[in-house]
Design an enzyme around this catalytic site. Structure first.
Site, short mmCIF file in Angstrom:
data_model
loop_
_atom_site.label_atom_id
_atom_site.label_comp_id
_atom_site.label_asym_id
_atom_site.label_seq_id
_atom_site.Cartn_x
_atom_site.Cartn_y
_atom_site.Cartn_z
N ARG A 1 0.88 -1.19 0.00
CA ARG A 1 0.00 0.00 0.00
C ARG A 1 0.91 1.23 0.00
NH1 ARG A 1 -5.26 -0.63 -1.41
NH2 ARG A 1 -5.54 -2.84 -1.00
N HIS B 1 5.16 5.35 -8.41
CA HIS B 1 3.99 5.56 -7.55
C HIS B 1 4.49 6.22 -6.29
CE1 HIS B 1 0.18 4.88 -5.59
NE2 HIS B 1 -0.24 4.03 -6.50
N HIS C 1 -1.62 5.56 -12.75
CA HIS C 1 -2.76 6.48 -12.85
C HIS C 1 -2.73 7.29 -14.14
CE1 HIS C 1 -1.78 6.18 -8.42
NE2 HIS C 1 -2.89 5.49 -8.53
N GLU D 1 -5.96 -1.01 -9.32
CA GLU D 1 -5.79 -0.64 -7.91
C GLU D 1 -6.98 -1.13 -7.09
OE1 GLU D 1 -4.43 3.34 -7.40
OE2 GLU D 1 -4.05 3.05 -5.27
#
Lengths: 334, 334, 334, 334, 334, 334
Positions: free
Chosen positions: E74, E180, E225, E284
């Site tokens: 995470r 990320h 993303h 995700e």
């Protein structure tokens, strides 16, 4: 008819030499002035400019057929983070005066005021220049930089009460504000141009998560360059909007956006996301995009052509986008 | 014959607009250039200038009868403390190029190089530009700022080994150096102009208390503006000099000083203190002093007239002061 | 008759051992005290002192024939930048008490008060000690340090409203103030002694560019050591004075200056620049200059002899310089 | 026979006036010197001292019957955090010289060296003074401050390799070291005296959790004042010791501790915790504890009487505690 | 077949309680461990989770029909900016171990390694954990945070040589990297989630303006993303690309992008901008988007349905997007 | 009967996973909650715990025969130095709620409130949570951290007026306060556990040197862990107490101390120093000391056995120590 809400002044070199002098003597020579006259301003508007593809500001307007252009300071020149504050005040006033001169020599122009956003001053102090421009010089709007530190520190978010004196003055004067950051200084990783995108992204989220529009329902805010990343990344905000019982698109429609995006697909995405009535034609012409695309032969900042290519827009849509919304927001004479 | 060792370039506004652009985009537009041409340079030299009493640079030289002027960058424009370093490098080179252009159009000029004194670079890196100016552009000397932080931090004193790469390059190229600080930024209490005085005071003491002249016996250093406070405050250093078995005047004579002091009594004090052979005529004309004294009708920077008034100087003294020492130090052709 | 306005106390070693203790325990032992008595003070005044050329304080006064000396703290010992503030308060009071003791044992002395200029306190708080010294101990003036940070940060300039509580107290008590900086700490490039010169230069310009004398027309300010660089560099300020319709000499005459300069030519320059009526005899004797010049055999701080050598001064000039102005400024009994 | 391993020099006021001067001129007057002579040192040792209950240093030794005292600098005067480093070097050497003088006039004294622990220097540089004291002045040990920043920053813990040059020099010279902090400056909440306790607590844990004794098995470390909080709080470390298969008492016995604790119950706790063979008699007499207890009439620092009151110590225990361990650790002649 | 390249571990509460402990004791309890076992991991994967719409991780996979999911830590839990560095190292290893456990109990999972990106360590030191995960635990890729300071300072841009040790290790191990960011701490104005967008925007521009792909032609970089703002704002970069003789789309195709965008129009814009062969399916899931849209009844993170709705994609396009490119990039068995 | 005034909650892992989440999203997910229920709390109290010697919280109480335990948050988990302040507020409330749940399921427990001691808030703001706990949740006391910066900066000393709002609220609510620091972050040299000792030492001295007990005569302060170093180092304060005409023991008796010291000799020293009526039984059980001593077989935190071993305590002493003083201070029902 084309009303371009996003234009910046093409000022004579002497304005920037004046700025360079201020930054060098830091006020020791007093305020002085750039000493511009109309002739210099006319020359600057008509001079072919290498940065603008070898074409003058007015030739760009002519070619694109822009009927009215709202002209604000060149954002990247505004130097809000310089010290002492009086330098910022002097240069901002001088720049607004240059815009005023330009409005006198070029009937297509309407003035949009820069503010002396030094963080050494209180935002309430910035609004004196806004009042001067609107009440004395006839300006029709303001430009606001969400990051007066220009990348060197973290300013309060746009939802913070810090900014309330600006919202109050805008409402009182009943003029819209164009959100547009200025410079970006080391050690930030981005150029001023990428900083625009980052700051617009923060601005949209900062405002929508705040109580600003509850407290200032009359406030008219236009986000430059299509709102940074938000229309593209809007899905990221869906889940929390669902939890609050609204859609994110509804929230977005509290704001206005200009179309200064340079590609048709992005403009389409913007219009579909926020609605045509929340979009205003803005070209930032001449500027960063004043380069001819070797493939199409078009100027990259021929935003009006990109919009023209969108076949699903109705004539009424186009009228609102190119003229109607700008005219009513800025209260321009018909 | 008058050789003025302390002149600064009067450049076209475009040079400073270029600088303003660099400070705004911080390099995002790349180096670009001021794009100066000889015509602009000639125009700038011949334009009546309000800052210079409404008279042009060349008119000032004509009126004073200056035969040769050593021309360096306007110190207060040098922006050594700006970041990133490449901005300093680019603007310094552009300024030296402007000086080179001016030397081509005005036969009275000789070039004195500015250095890209960013503290983000090593002093050894600064000397590349010095080499370029001397070996490629034919410059005859250099200007050095003892405070590249421009008042925002404490630099190493001039006696520190930090500066040795500069001394080495100067000796190797066999050119003199004019000590002259640049800008001075908040929160310092002084303007750039008063900073000149403070820095020259520190420079003299810093050098004389160090081993620099023992290590670089060939080094030729000229302190601007008559050496700051030192000739006037010299008595403060007598006691420690006595304890070391020397006189302070002997120590002072390791340096050269220019006469850019604006009053006859100060120039006299300087000459009596360090000896006529350690003084060089310098007028900084046109510049800060280019205002007419309402009492005498003279320009305040008519240094040659002030020297002319000193009745105890012999013709030989005058010849050295106005021409001889400059000619030999800078190896100017007779 | 010689009234020397610039003398510093020669205190017993115990005063400075007390200071060393304060700096070590930082208040943990409480205020305590140096515990000086008159006998120690007398001994200290009569002890031959290596730092003073092997001669005692009183022997110096005798030899020079000084009739009255205004005695303030040794400036470089004042430690204004030390923390916590109570250390500064305690040591300042103890030093003023030592001066008071000295005034009791030596009839030639008059007290000039040091102030506890900790930047952790408000300037208004400093004035309590000034009041005590003037109203309870009979002191006739004050000494003020323009840089209580002692070189470690930028204090407000002397023209700033920060200093107004001090000007108010001085006017209310009707005593003059001697501007004199204290220590200077790393990383500054200058020693405390060169810092004196730099600070006096800043002080003169800071005051003259401000509204202080407009707001406090009764204020009597004496700049130590002949005003730093200013009389020598005065020409640098001519142009801006001309633009304001005054001469710089007129502006300078708002201040007083002492003659503590160690060379005749500098003292002459001072007197010619500001006028004999704006100069006061000050020798800082014994002190830094208490070394015999091997050439002349004189003490370097024999300021009275240097003034005596100036042949163009009239007897009336000398009377003012040596006695009259001091007597009226400090309201000394005839 | 009493050998007191924890005594500090009672130096003439001139030593501290010298220090006050250094802190004021920051080196501008050069090294100079305190200029102490034996007569001054004798006077200081015999002068009744208010801080010591109105009794002189030697009278205290006489009354307590101390046969040998190891004398180090007054820790709180050591000013390790002052800048520039040369001030620390000069004052440390001058203090060690004062101790050397005292050893010459008082046969009971043996010297323990202070080190010039400026953090601007490398610890290896500190050891030059240690070598000088041991090899040239005949000193028998050293004192080490675990916090040369004196409360203004976080130093490396004593287990860090930063300190290894000191351990190396101590082993090479074969002398013990007394851990003892110096001053403590704002904004720390504690006085220097409470800082002693805090630093000793950190020192014990820092050393025992490190590999120092594995790397320097010959190192002899004495912790002042009974080891701060550790003997009292030892239980807090039991659990982790159990997990590592040792007892905390075993680990503690790698160190030595002095008895300078002022109450019998604390001294008993110390001896029971670490063993009598790991304790050395130390009184810090005269010093903080040189006040008469109104209840008992004893001096508070009559540590020898407190130890005398512990009835469970054998004669052999006492001999080790008062003499034997000190004699062998410091290699004192029998 | 669906291969989801962007999944994050749903770990037992004990992993995060372990983290909370580390942040509290800062290493005083030693490394310890979360002590996870397979049963806890299974329970965590099957537990209905309020943050995920009341549904478990595995139920989400089942419902969406995801065949393979690449599972990384995470991101917002990674705490790269915490100190000391060992905390980051311990928690990263523990998290990767939890992923490894999950891969053992859930055949759909493949591991993607987190790196211990403490700025107190050298990037070369981070790669040890990468090697461990790839060579010992069988992980197929890595995740990299472009801002290990987590908003508290400016890291070097991704084009800087600072990052080269990471690129080298990735190439040597021949595994792709997913860009990320992790957390974002005050005083930044954005949440960690908006920080993702901002950092991805900077990452794309930073890489494309650098020589990274020239120096590491084998490097495989996936931007999460959909690349932040870039596909939407691409027009802003057209002009400078034209000046360099390339199109910006060509430059963009040096990178890969995942489809984790939550709206069909954004995914379409992405695919049209960079080409279907440069896009990888990423959901995700479960995560921020695991909320049911009340209008459609779909989960907001049903990215596969959004892609399914794009009618102009061919079957071959879908095969590449959902499986082919992922399979070849990550070298997954067919 | 045993009343243990120093116990900390053994909460479910979900409480700390909640904390880890807060530190990761920094508030972006909103307050949320740990979502604890009684079943989880019961499970946590009954789960064998490796950190506690493999035994559960309740088993520890059973074995020791503790009748009542005052339960406060685990201090090292309190994260007072984290930002923004709302994280501290949320986690503190959630922790107090967990304590409240525990009191409901375990009749031996009484609640002691943690405060949200963020230095971004005013201490007056902390007291709202205290009021909630006392008036709504029935808590009987509070825990206060003297160093909310957790080792990263210097807080005001406990004698400073900064803390007065807390004293006021405690007096108004008439509940005692347990002084107990929380975490300790780099670059401090000590672990949180050693920080407890250091902070308690500072706390005692800070309070006793202040006017707090003069201003708040009703204030009831309990210092954890036997008062840090003070009872052992008390002699260090004798001299200054003598000078003030009091004994240090008298001053110490303004405070209460718990017995959480782990060794009998330290507990004895404590009781003898401050008197049995100023000591309260505290075991911090289970916790750091929950390890079996291999020599004795006892748990290291079997404080009740250590006290039981002290043969000179009377039955009345024991009754006060174990029950009476706690009962009256905390106003517990008989």
């Amino acid at each position: 008819m084309y009303i371009d809400v996003h234009g910046h002044i093409s000022a004579p070199a002497e304005l920037y030499a004046y700025k360079a002098g201020l930054l060098s003597h830091r006020g020791a020579h007093g305020r002085g002035g750039a000493g511009l006259d109309k002739e210099q301003v006319v020359t600057a508007l008509d001079a072919p400019n290498k940065s603008f593809g070898g074409v003058s500001h007015r030739a760009h307007l002519d070619e694109a057929g822009i009927d009215v252009q709202l002209v604000s300071p060149r954002p990247f020149q505004m130097m809000h983070s310089e010290s002492p504050a009086k330098l910022v005040e002097w240069f901002t006033a001088e720049t607004n005066d240059a815009i005023h001169l330009a409005c006198q020599v070029e009937p297509r122009f309407r003035g949009v005021a820069g503010l002396p956003q030094s963080m050494e001053l209180d935002p309430a102090a910035w609004t004196a220049e806004l009042r001067r421009c609107v009440t004395e010089l006839g300006f029709v709007g303001a430009m606001l930089n969400p990051d007066p530190y220009e990348g060197t520190a973290q300013p309060p978010g746009l939802g913070d009460r810090f900014w309330y004196p600006v919202w109050e003055a805008l409402c009182e004067l009943d003029v819209p504000v164009l959100l547009h950051s200025a410079g970006c200084r080391p050690p930030a990783r981005e150029s001023y141009s990428l900083h625009f995108v980052q700051e617009e992204t923060l601005a949209v989220v900062g405002l929508l998560q705040s109580k600003v529009f509850a407290d200032f329902p009359e406030l008219k805010v236009i986000v430059s360059h299509g709102g940074g990343a938000i229309p593209y990344q809007k899905g990221r905000f869906y889940a929390s909007a669902v939890r609050q019982g609204a859609t994110f698109e509804e929230k977005l429609r509290q704001l206005y956006f200009d179309t200064c995006l340079y590609t048709a697909d992005a403009i389409e995405l913007l219009i579909r996301t926020v609605g045509v009535d929340r979009c205003l034609f803005g070209s930032e012409k001449p500027g960063t995009g004043s380069v001819r695309d070797p493939g199409t032969g078009r100027w990259i900042d021929d935003i009006h052509l990109l919009i023209g290519d969108i076949d699903w827009l109705t004539d009424a849509d186009r009228a609102r986008l190119f003229e109607g919304t700008a005219r009513s927001l800025f209260r321009l004479d018909a």
